[in-house]
Structure formats: C-alpha cells, structure tokens
Design a protein around this motif. Structure first.
Motif, PDB file in Angstrom:
ATOM      1  N   GLY A 211      -5.521 -43.658 -32.554  1.00 31.43           N
ATOM      2  CA  GLY A 211      -5.052 -44.958 -32.805  1.00 31.43           C
ATOM      3  C   GLY A 211      -5.936 -45.470 -33.887  1.00 31.43           C
ATOM      4  N   ILE A 212      -7.505 -45.289 -33.691  1.00 34.30           N
ATOM      5  CA  ILE A 212      -8.396 -45.900 -34.750  1.00 34.30           C
ATOM      6  C   ILE A 212      -7.801 -45.175 -36.225  1.00 34.30           C
ATOM      7  CG2 ILE A 212     -10.542 -46.139 -35.482  1.00 34.30           C
ATOM      8  CD1 ILE A 212     -11.272 -46.189 -32.540  1.00 34.30           C
ATOM      9  N   HIS A 213      -7.881 -44.134 -36.234  1.00 34.75           N
ATOM     10  CA  HIS A 213      -7.681 -43.097 -37.547  1.00 34.75           C
ATOM     11  C   HIS A 213      -6.474 -43.776 -38.064  1.00 34.75           C
ATOM     12  CE1 HIS A 213     -10.858 -40.209 -36.669  1.00 34.75           C
ATOM     13  NE2 HIS A 213     -10.917 -40.115 -38.009  1.00 34.75           N
ATOM     14  N   HIS A 214      -5.357 -43.684 -37.338  1.00 29.43           N
ATOM     15  CA  HIS A 214      -3.964 -43.910 -37.874  1.00 29.43           C
ATOM     16  C   HIS A 214      -4.079 -45.393 -38.268  1.00 29.43           C
ATOM     17  CE1 HIS A 214      -3.092 -39.933 -36.725  1.00 29.43           C
ATOM     18  NE2 HIS A 214      -2.018 -40.151 -37.474  1.00 29.43           N
ATOM     19  N   THR A 215      -4.539 -46.383 -37.505  1.00 24.78           N
ATOM     20  CA  THR A 215      -4.686 -47.863 -38.075  1.00 24.78           C
ATOM     21  C   THR A 215      -5.289 -47.969 -39.487  1.00 24.78           C
ATOM     22  OG1 THR A 215      -4.573 -48.538 -35.821  1.00 24.78           O
ATOM     23  CG2 THR A 215      -5.354 -49.967 -37.431  1.00 24.78           C
ATOM     24  N   VAL A 216      -6.411 -47.437 -39.435  1.00 29.28           N
ATOM     25  CA  VAL A 216      -7.112 -47.405 -40.541  1.00 29.28           C
ATOM     26  C   VAL A 216      -6.263 -46.613 -41.987  1.00 29.28           C
ATOM     27  CG1 VAL A 216      -9.491 -46.503 -41.973  1.00 29.28           C
ATOM     28  CG2 VAL A 216      -9.445 -47.533 -39.528  1.00 29.28           C
TER      29      VAL A 216
ATOM     30  N   ASN B  75     -13.272 -42.463 -42.484  1.00 30.72           N
ATOM     31  CA  ASN B  75     -12.839 -41.626 -41.660  1.00 30.72           C
ATOM     32  C   ASN B  75     -14.253 -41.160 -40.707  1.00 30.72           C
ATOM     33  OD1 ASN B  75     -10.223 -40.960 -42.117  1.00 30.72           O
ATOM     34  ND2 ASN B  75     -10.791 -39.734 -43.937  1.00 30.72           N
ATOM     35  N   VAL B  76     -15.240 -41.329 -41.420  1.00 26.51           N
ATOM     36  CA  VAL B  76     -16.335 -40.980 -40.412  1.00 26.51           C
ATOM     37  C   VAL B  76     -16.670 -42.188 -39.444  1.00 26.51           C
ATOM     38  CG1 VAL B  76     -18.926 -40.843 -40.532  1.00 26.51           C
ATOM     39  CG2 VAL B  76     -17.612 -39.513 -42.052  1.00 26.51           C
ATOM     40  N   ALA B  77     -16.442 -43.340 -39.859  1.00 31.11           N
ATOM     41  CA  ALA B  77     -16.474 -44.649 -39.137  1.00 31.11           C
ATOM     42  C   ALA B  77     -15.639 -44.383 -38.074  1.00 31.11           C
ATOM     43  CB  ALA B  77     -16.269 -45.919 -39.946  1.00 31.11           C
ATOM     44  N   CYS B  78     -14.246 -43.896 -38.211  1.00 30.67           N
ATOM     45  CA  CYS B  78     -13.355 -43.924 -37.257  1.00 30.67           C
ATOM     46  C   CYS B  78     -13.504 -42.863 -36.420  1.00 30.67           C
ATOM     47  CB  CYS B  78     -11.858 -43.397 -37.934  1.00 30.67           C
ATOM     48  SG  CYS B  78     -11.214 -44.515 -38.855  1.00 30.67           S
TER      49      CYS B  78
ATOM     50  N   GLN C 188      -2.364 -40.508 -46.521  1.00 25.98           N
ATOM     51  CA  GLN C 188      -2.906 -39.477 -45.198  1.00 25.98           C
ATOM     52  C   GLN C 188      -1.954 -39.549 -44.181  1.00 25.98           C
ATOM     53  OE1 GLN C 188      -7.129 -39.089 -44.351  1.00 25.98           O
ATOM     54  NE2 GLN C 188      -7.656 -40.490 -45.922  1.00 25.98           N
ATOM     55  N   LEU C 189      -1.043 -40.159 -44.091  1.00 21.60           N
ATOM     56  CA  LEU C 189      -0.188 -40.208 -43.239  1.00 21.60           C
ATOM     57  C   LEU C 189       1.379 -39.538 -43.602  1.00 21.60           C
ATOM     58  CD1 LEU C 189      -0.098 -43.978 -41.940  1.00 21.60           C
ATOM     59  CD2 LEU C 189      -1.085 -42.076 -40.798  1.00 21.60           C
ATOM     60  N   ALA C 190       1.487 -38.304 -42.842  1.00 19.68           N
ATOM     61  CA  ALA C 190       2.599 -37.671 -43.115  1.00 19.68           C
ATOM     62  C   ALA C 190       3.950 -38.422 -42.590  1.00 19.68           C
ATOM     63  CB  ALA C 190       2.581 -36.109 -42.837  1.00 19.68           C
TER      64      ALA C 190
END
Length: 190
Positions: free
Chosen positions: A133-138, A89-92, A146-148
C-alpha cells in the motif's frame, strides 16, 4: 566498561552485516527467482520482504530500520539510480515493517513473540499489506511509470507474503531446531 564497549561494537557491526545480507538476498531473488518477476519492482516471490521485518524484530526498530535503509541504498545504483525516487522507494521499504509492528503492538499490547507462528504470520500479513500500500501510494503520486496496472498492489502483496512467510517459517524452524532462546527486553530488541 570493556564489556559494554565490546557489546556496543558487536551491535554496531550487525547493522552493515544485515544491510549487506538484505542487498545480497535481493540480488539472489532477482537472479534465481526471476521467473516470478512481474515488473522490476514486483515479484511473486520476494525473499527480502521478510528481511525488512526481521531486521526490526532482531535489531530493534531504529537499528533494523537503519540496516534495511542501508541495504536499500546499496541496491539503488542497480535499480532506480541514486535519485529522489530511489530514496522514496527506500523510505517505503522501511516504513512497512514499522507500521506493521506498531499496529501489532497497539492491537495486542505486547511485542511480537519470535517463536510464535501466529504472531509471525499476523505481523507478516499486516506488513505485506502496509508495504504494498505504501509503495503503490507513493508511486501513484510521484512516479506513475512504476505502476504497470492498478492491480499490481495485490501482486506485490502476494509476492511479499510468499517471501515473508518463507522467511518467517525458516526463522521459526531455526529457532526451534537449534533451541535458540529469544527473550525480548523492553527496548524492542532481544
């Protein structure tokens, strides 16, 4: 020689200062803007979104990324815990601003002008799309819990956009109000 060392120490001290400010802004957002939270990772008003971008705009790409990463690490125990998902998450979080600046500089052939609302708004919109986009892809690949809902990416973009635009306009107002001269050098800092 003394001036160089003093300037270097000042820049070096800005990294932890910006990191703590990022973490405190996140805590403030969670406590006082919690009504806008959709999930623990998505809020309709996320003020630290602009700080991610501001860190790289003010400190430069390397130091700004480091400040955001340190701020994210400070938040890890209260969010995901100190584990691989937390570090991802930090990397995102640090990737979105870098991607937005890279795209802006490639499209316009120049760095972002910090007193131009057009530049700030454009890089902010690109950053919000990239960050979500980056967060949700990861999350889709590594931690689907983490995806509701799939449309959460749009809510995250909206929350990042509202927080980032509040920050961008506050920066523009501050610079204009106090007539702060922000001249960027070729190093990507000012």
């Amino acid at each position: 020689m003394i001036r160089f060392n003093q300037f270097f120490m000042f820049e070096f001290l800005l990294i932890p200062l910006f990191a703590v400010f990022f973490a405190l802004t996140h805590v403030f957002t969670v406590k006082f803007l919690g009504f806008a939270e959709i999930t623990p990772h998505v809020s309709l008003i996320y003020l630290p979104a602009f700080l991610r971008l501001l860190n790289v705009l003010l400190l430069g790409k390397f130091r700004g990324t480091l400040a955001t990463a340190l701020g994210g690490v400070l938040l890890m125990p209260g969010l995901d815990g100190i584990n691989l998902i937390g570090f991802m998450n930090v990397a995102c979080s640090v990737s979105g601003p870098l991607l937005a600046l890279w795209l802006f500089e490639r499209m316009h052939g120049r760095p972002v002008c910090l007193i131009s609302l057009k530049d700030l708004a454009l890089v902010t919109v690109v950053y919000c799309a990239a960050n979500a986009g980056i967060h949700h892809t990861v999350w889709t690949i590594f931690d689907p819990r983490q995806l509701a809902l799939p449309e959460m990416v749009l809510w995250m973009m909206l929350g990042d956009l509202s927080g980032a635009l509040i920050g961008a306009y506050a920066l523009k107002w501050t610079v204009s109000r106090y007539r702060i001269h922000l001249a960027r050098r070729d190093t990507g800092r000012f």
